[in-house]
Design a protein around this motif. Structure first.
Motif, PDB file in Angstrom:
ATOM      1  N   THR A 127       0.829  -1.206   0.000  1.00 44.81           N
ATOM      2  CA  THR A 127       0.000   0.000   0.000  1.00 44.81           C
ATOM      3  C   THR A 127       0.864   1.257   0.000  1.00 44.81           C
ATOM      4  O   THR A 127       2.027   1.245   0.404  1.00 44.81           O
ATOM      5  N   GLU A 128       0.264   2.342  -0.434  1.00 44.74           N
ATOM      6  CA  GLU A 128       0.882   3.655  -0.331  1.00 44.74           C
ATOM      7  C   GLU A 128       0.535   4.269   1.018  1.00 44.74           C
ATOM      8  O   GLU A 128      -0.393   3.843   1.687  1.00 44.74           O
ATOM      9  N   GLY A 135      -4.147   3.509  -0.967  1.00 47.32           N
ATOM     10  CA  GLY A 135      -4.163   2.876  -2.275  1.00 47.32           C
ATOM     11  C   GLY A 135      -2.970   1.941  -2.382  1.00 47.32           C
ATOM     12  O   GLY A 135      -2.263   1.686  -1.407  1.00 47.32           O
ATOM     13  N   PHE A 136      -2.746   1.430  -3.583  1.00 49.22           N
ATOM     14  CA  PHE A 136      -1.651   0.504  -3.807  1.00 49.22           C
ATOM     15  C   PHE A 136      -0.583   1.155  -4.673  1.00 49.22           C
ATOM     16  O   PHE A 136      -0.879   1.942  -5.572  1.00 49.22           O
ATOM     17  N   THR A 137       0.665   0.822  -4.382  1.00 46.18           N
ATOM     18  CA  THR A 137       1.771   1.338  -5.174  1.00 46.18           C
ATOM     19  C   THR A 137       1.814   0.625  -6.522  1.00 46.18           C
ATOM     20  O   THR A 137       1.158  -0.390  -6.735  1.00 46.18           O
ATOM     21  N   GLU A 138       2.612   1.133  -7.406  1.00 45.92           N
ATOM     22  CA  GLU A 138       2.770   0.535  -8.734  1.00 45.92           C
ATOM     23  C   GLU A 138       4.239   0.251  -8.994  1.00 45.92           C
ATOM     24  O   GLU A 138       5.125   1.005  -8.586  1.00 45.92           O
TER      25      GLU A 138
END
Length: 228
Positions: A127-128, A135-138
């Motif tokens: 997660t960020e 949210g989720f990191t990329e």
């Protein structure tokens, strides 16, 4: 371990409680069995399971993390309540709710940290956000190819090779399996904190922690001295 006797009210609750207790007992039994067999092999046959110590460490970590959430459920954690017990019922309940809120916040932080650590081993994204998930990191490089040091690969987990390891075969058990206890255990702990907070709010539970193991031990010794 001392605490209140836990009596689930619904069939689902009883099933979950039996599953937890059975799993904890099974893990403890497996730890004992693997250690015993390794001792016999080492001193009796000058041999051993090379993976025995690592399996025992994995089982022990599962036992501890599962035990933490289970003890919250059965109120077996120790706590100091000398001050709160001296307060009237109203302020005592307010402090219990504040404690529940702090524990829930702590559980959220633990779960986020556990997910962020485990996710790359499952080819998932952490997660960020520094404190709370935003949210989720990329683009985080996965660690699905990481394996344990000595634990053999089990056939029931071969599907993970296609699912997260791009078809590459594992020669040892992937770390995603033993590390799964991190998000699972902390998620379960968070649920227990929420349940405890709801119990305090509804008045079915006076506090998060009610175990008085030290006091019980003193009473037992006193009873023995009295000859009871």
């Amino acid at each position: 371990m001392s605490g209140q006797k836990f009596h689930p009210r619904t069939p689902l609750g009883r099933a979950i409680n039996n599953l937890e207790e059975t799993l904890i007992a099974l893990i403890l039994g497996l730890m004992t069995l693997v250690t015993f067999i390794n001792v016999v092999l080492r001193y009796g046959f000058n041999s051993s399971f090379i993976w025995g110590l690592e399996v025992t460490l994995i089982l022990f970590s599962w036992l501890v993390i599962l035990g933490v959430s289970y003890c919250v459920k059965v109120t077996a954690h120790l706590g100091v309540d000398a001050v709160t017990n001296a307060l009237p019922a109203g302020p005592r309940r307010v402090l219990a709710l504040i404690a529940a809120a702090v524990c829930i916040l702590y559980g959220i932080l633990l779960f986020k940290g556990a997910w962020d650590y485990w996710a790359p081993f499952a080819a998932l994204q952490p997660t960020e956000g520094r404190w709370f998930p935003l949210g989720f990191t990329e683009g985080v490089r996965d660690r699905a190819f990481y394996t344990t040091d000595q634990v053999p690969m089990l056939g029931i987990f071969r599907w993970l090779e296609e699912a997260i390891n791009y078809g590459e075969a594992y020669d040892k058990l992937p770390r995603v399996i033993p590390y799964f206890i991190l998000p699972f255990g902390t998620g379960l702990l968070l649920i227990r904190f929420i349940q405890a907070g709801i119990g305090v709010l509804r008045g079915t539970r006076s506090s998060l922690i009610v175990s008085h193991e030290a006091e019980d031990a003193v009473e037992d010794v006193a009873a023995m001295n009295r000859g009871d």
